[in-house]
Design a protein around this motif. Structure first.
Motif, PDB file in Angstrom:
ATOM      1  N   PHE A 182       0.835  -1.200   0.000  1.00  0.00           N
ATOM      2  CA  PHE A 182       0.000   0.000   0.000  1.00  0.00           C
ATOM      3  C   PHE A 182       0.875   1.259   0.000  1.00  0.00           C
ATOM      4  O   PHE A 182       0.650   2.187  -0.780  1.00  0.00           O
ATOM      5  CB  PHE A 182      -0.921  -0.008   1.226  1.00  0.00           C
ATOM      6  CG  PHE A 182      -1.866   1.152   1.289  1.00  0.00           C
ATOM      7  CD1 PHE A 182      -3.062   1.135   0.580  1.00  0.00           C
ATOM      8  CD2 PHE A 182      -1.569   2.260   2.062  1.00  0.00           C
ATOM      9  CE1 PHE A 182      -3.938   2.208   0.634  1.00  0.00           C
ATOM     10  CE2 PHE A 182      -2.434   3.335   2.121  1.00  0.00           C
ATOM     11  CZ  PHE A 182      -3.628   3.311   1.405  1.00  0.00           C
ATOM     12  N   ALA A 183       1.880   1.302   0.867  1.00  0.00           N
ATOM     13  CA  ALA A 183       2.780   2.457   0.943  1.00  0.00           C
ATOM     14  C   ALA A 183       3.545   2.641  -0.359  1.00  0.00           C
ATOM     15  O   ALA A 183       3.739   3.770  -0.829  1.00  0.00           O
ATOM     16  CB  ALA A 183       3.750   2.302   2.117  1.00  0.00           C
ATOM     17  N   GLU A 184       3.970   1.547  -0.949  1.00  0.00           N
ATOM     18  CA  GLU A 184       4.673   1.618  -2.236  1.00  0.00           C
ATOM     19  C   GLU A 184       3.763   2.213  -3.311  1.00  0.00           C
ATOM     20  O   GLU A 184       4.176   3.066  -4.091  1.00  0.00           O
ATOM     21  CB  GLU A 184       5.150   0.228  -2.644  1.00  0.00           C
ATOM     22  CG  GLU A 184       5.996   0.215  -3.894  1.00  0.00           C
ATOM     23  CD  GLU A 184       6.485  -1.188  -4.206  1.00  0.00           C
ATOM     24  OE1 GLU A 184       6.098  -1.719  -5.257  1.00  0.00           O
ATOM     25  OE2 GLU A 184       7.251  -1.734  -3.383  1.00  0.00           O
ATOM     26  N   ALA A 185       2.508   1.778  -3.332  1.00  0.00           N
ATOM     27  CA  ALA A 185       1.549   2.304  -4.306  1.00  0.00           C
ATOM     28  C   ALA A 185       1.310   3.803  -4.097  1.00  0.00           C
ATOM     29  O   ALA A 185       1.078   4.546  -5.045  1.00  0.00           O
ATOM     30  CB  ALA A 185       0.222   1.546  -4.212  1.00  0.00           C
ATOM     31  N   ALA A 186       1.420   4.243  -2.831  1.00  0.00           N
ATOM     32  CA  ALA A 186       1.221   5.659  -2.507  1.00  0.00           C
ATOM     33  C   ALA A 186       2.493   6.482  -2.687  1.00  0.00           C
ATOM     34  O   ALA A 186       2.478   7.702  -2.515  1.00  0.00           O
ATOM     35  CB  ALA A 186       0.713   5.802  -1.067  1.00  0.00           C
ATOM     36  N   GLY A 187       3.624   5.825  -3.007  1.00  0.00           N
ATOM     37  CA  GLY A 187       4.874   6.545  -3.224  1.00  0.00           C
ATOM     38  C   GLY A 187       5.593   6.943  -1.947  1.00  0.00           C
ATOM     39  O   GLY A 187       6.439   7.833  -1.966  1.00  0.00           O
TER      40      GLY A 187
END
Length: 169
Positions: free
Chosen positions: A145-150
Protein backbone atom coordinates in the motif's frame (compact mmCIF):
# COMPACT_ATOMS: atom_id res chain seq x y z
CA UNK A 1 -15.62 -6.78 -7.44
CA UNK A 2 -16.85 -3.31 -6.47
CA UNK A 3 -18.29 -4.65 -3.19
CA UNK A 4 -14.94 -6.32 -2.43
CA UNK A 5 -13.02 -3.10 -3.12
CA UNK A 6 -15.54 -1.09 -1.09
CA UNK A 7 -15.01 -3.50 1.82
CA UNK A 8 -11.24 -3.03 1.57
CA UNK A 9 -11.67 0.76 1.32
CA UNK A 10 -13.81 0.70 4.49
CA UNK A 11 -11.13 -1.32 6.31
CA UNK A 12 -8.34 1.00 5.14
CA UNK A 13 -10.35 4.09 6.12
CA UNK A 14 -10.93 2.67 9.60
CA UNK A 15 -7.25 1.72 9.95
CA UNK A 16 -6.17 5.17 8.74
CA UNK A 17 -8.29 6.81 11.45
CA UNK A 18 -6.61 4.57 14.02
CA UNK A 19 -3.16 5.47 12.67
CA UNK A 20 -4.01 9.17 12.61
CA UNK A 21 -5.02 8.87 16.26
CA UNK A 22 -1.64 7.34 17.04
CA UNK A 23 0.10 10.26 15.29
CA UNK A 24 -2.03 12.84 17.12
CA UNK A 25 -1.41 11.21 20.51
CA UNK A 26 2.32 10.91 19.78
CA UNK A 27 2.54 14.55 18.74
CA UNK A 28 0.76 15.65 21.92
CA UNK A 29 2.87 13.37 24.11
CA UNK A 30 6.11 14.58 22.51
CA UNK A 31 5.51 18.00 24.07
CA UNK A 32 5.13 16.41 27.48
CA UNK A 33 8.30 14.33 27.03
CA UNK A 34 10.42 17.24 25.84
CA UNK A 35 9.26 19.49 28.66
CA UNK A 36 8.01 22.13 26.27
CA UNK A 37 4.77 23.06 24.66
CA UNK A 38 6.20 23.55 21.16
CA UNK A 39 5.00 20.13 20.00
CA UNK A 40 1.53 20.73 21.38
CA UNK A 41 1.26 23.84 19.20
CA UNK A 42 2.11 21.96 16.01
CA UNK A 43 -0.85 21.00 13.85
CA UNK A 44 -0.97 17.74 11.93
CA UNK A 45 -0.41 19.55 8.58
CA UNK A 46 2.60 21.36 10.09
CA UNK A 47 3.91 18.06 11.40
CA UNK A 48 3.53 16.58 7.92
CA UNK A 49 5.69 19.45 6.62
CA UNK A 50 8.34 18.57 9.20
CA UNK A 51 8.20 14.93 8.08
CA UNK A 52 8.63 15.95 4.43
CA UNK A 53 11.68 18.03 5.39
CA UNK A 54 13.03 15.09 7.42
CA UNK A 55 12.54 12.78 4.43
CA UNK A 56 13.81 14.99 1.63
CA UNK A 57 15.96 17.65 3.28
CA UNK A 58 16.08 21.37 2.53
CA UNK A 59 13.31 22.59 0.24
CA UNK A 60 12.09 25.81 -1.26
CA UNK A 61 8.63 26.69 0.11
CA UNK A 62 7.17 26.17 -3.39
CA UNK A 63 8.62 22.63 -3.50
CA UNK A 64 7.28 21.96 -0.02
CA UNK A 65 3.85 23.19 -1.17
CA UNK A 66 3.90 20.69 -4.05
CA UNK A 67 4.92 17.86 -1.74
CA UNK A 68 2.09 18.74 0.66
CA UNK A 69 -0.39 19.50 -2.15
CA UNK A 70 -1.16 22.94 -0.74
CA UNK A 71 -0.87 26.41 -2.26
CA UNK A 72 2.46 28.23 -2.13
CA UNK A 73 0.96 30.88 0.17
CA UNK A 74 -0.27 28.17 2.57
CA UNK A 75 3.19 26.58 2.64
CA UNK A 76 4.81 29.99 3.24
CA UNK A 77 2.49 30.73 6.18
CA UNK A 78 3.13 27.23 7.55
CA UNK A 79 6.88 27.80 7.29
CA UNK A 80 6.52 31.18 9.02
CA UNK A 81 4.80 29.50 11.98
CA UNK A 82 7.37 26.71 12.13
CA UNK A 83 10.24 29.23 11.99
CA UNK A 84 8.63 31.18 14.85
CA UNK A 85 8.45 27.97 16.90
CA UNK A 86 12.12 27.25 16.15
CA UNK A 87 11.34 23.99 14.33
CA UNK A 88 12.42 25.14 10.87
CA UNK A 89 15.29 27.36 9.73
CA UNK A 90 14.95 29.62 6.70
CA UNK A 91 18.01 30.49 4.64
CA UNK A 92 18.70 32.58 1.55
CA UNK A 93 19.78 30.41 -1.35
CA UNK A 94 21.39 32.83 -3.77
CA UNK A 95 22.01 36.41 -4.75
CA UNK A 96 18.27 37.03 -5.04
CA UNK A 97 17.11 37.87 -1.50
CA UNK A 98 13.63 36.59 -2.35
CA UNK A 99 14.93 33.07 -2.95
CA UNK A 100 14.74 31.09 0.29
CA UNK A 101 14.86 27.49 1.43
CA UNK A 102 13.66 25.84 4.60
CA UNK A 103 15.16 22.98 6.56
CA UNK A 104 14.55 21.29 9.87
CA UNK A 105 16.25 22.98 12.79
CA UNK A 106 17.80 20.78 15.49
CA UNK A 107 14.58 21.27 17.52
CA UNK A 108 12.50 20.25 14.50
CA UNK A 109 14.59 17.13 13.99
CA UNK A 110 14.30 16.31 17.69
CA UNK A 111 10.52 16.66 17.50
CA UNK A 112 10.23 14.38 14.45
CA UNK A 113 12.53 11.85 16.14
CA UNK A 114 10.53 11.91 19.40
CA UNK A 115 7.15 11.63 17.68
CA UNK A 116 8.53 8.78 15.58
CA UNK A 117 9.83 7.03 18.70
CA UNK A 118 6.45 7.38 20.41
CA UNK A 119 4.57 6.23 17.32
CA UNK A 120 6.80 3.19 16.97
CA UNK A 121 6.29 2.28 20.64
CA UNK A 122 2.50 2.49 20.34
CA UNK A 123 2.46 0.60 17.03
CA UNK A 124 4.64 -2.07 18.62
CA UNK A 125 2.20 -2.38 21.52
CA UNK A 126 -0.81 -2.61 19.19
CA UNK A 127 0.76 -5.06 16.75
CA UNK A 128 2.00 -7.31 19.56
CA UNK A 129 -1.65 -8.18 20.22
CA UNK A 130 -1.92 -9.90 16.81
CA UNK A 131 -0.77 -13.47 16.13
CA UNK A 132 2.51 -13.67 14.19
CA UNK A 133 0.86 -14.79 10.92
CA UNK A 134 -1.52 -11.81 11.03
CA UNK A 135 1.39 -9.41 11.71
CA UNK A 136 3.15 -10.78 8.62
CA UNK A 137 0.03 -10.28 6.51
CA UNK A 138 -0.40 -6.72 7.84
CA UNK A 139 3.27 -5.94 7.13
CA UNK A 140 3.13 -7.24 3.58
CA UNK A 141 -0.15 -5.50 2.74
CA UNK A 142 0.93 -2.18 4.23
CA UNK A 143 4.28 -2.25 2.43
CA UNK A 144 2.49 -2.74 -0.89
CA UNK A 145 0.00 0.00 0.00
CA UNK A 146 2.78 2.46 0.94
CA UNK A 147 4.67 1.62 -2.24
CA UNK A 148 1.55 2.30 -4.31
CA UNK A 149 1.22 5.66 -2.51
CA UNK A 150 4.87 6.55 -3.22
CA UNK A 151 5.95 6.60 0.42
CA UNK A 152 9.57 6.07 1.41
CA UNK A 153 10.17 3.06 3.67
CA UNK A 154 10.49 3.78 7.39
CA UNK A 155 14.08 2.62 7.68
CA UNK A 156 15.01 4.72 4.65
CA UNK A 157 14.45 7.99 6.51
CA UNK A 158 13.14 8.03 10.07
CA UNK A 159 15.58 5.78 11.84
CA UNK A 160 18.50 5.97 9.45
CA UNK A 161 21.56 7.84 10.73
CA UNK A 162 22.00 11.32 9.28
CA UNK A 163 25.37 11.79 7.55
CA UNK A 164 27.46 14.42 9.34
CA UNK A 165 28.00 16.47 6.20
CA UNK A 166 24.22 16.65 5.52
CA UNK A 167 23.01 19.21 8.05
CA UNK A 168 19.94 19.89 5.92
CA UNK A 169 18.24 16.60 6.67
Amino acid sequence: MTDEIDDVVDAVMTASRAMLSVVARSLAAAGEHTGGDTAGDVTLPQYRALVVLAQYGTRRPADLARALTVSASTATRMCDRLVTRGLVARTRTGDDRREVAVALSPAGRALVDEVTRLRRAEMHRLLATLPAAERTAVRDALRRFAEAAGEVGETDWAVAPVPAEDGAR
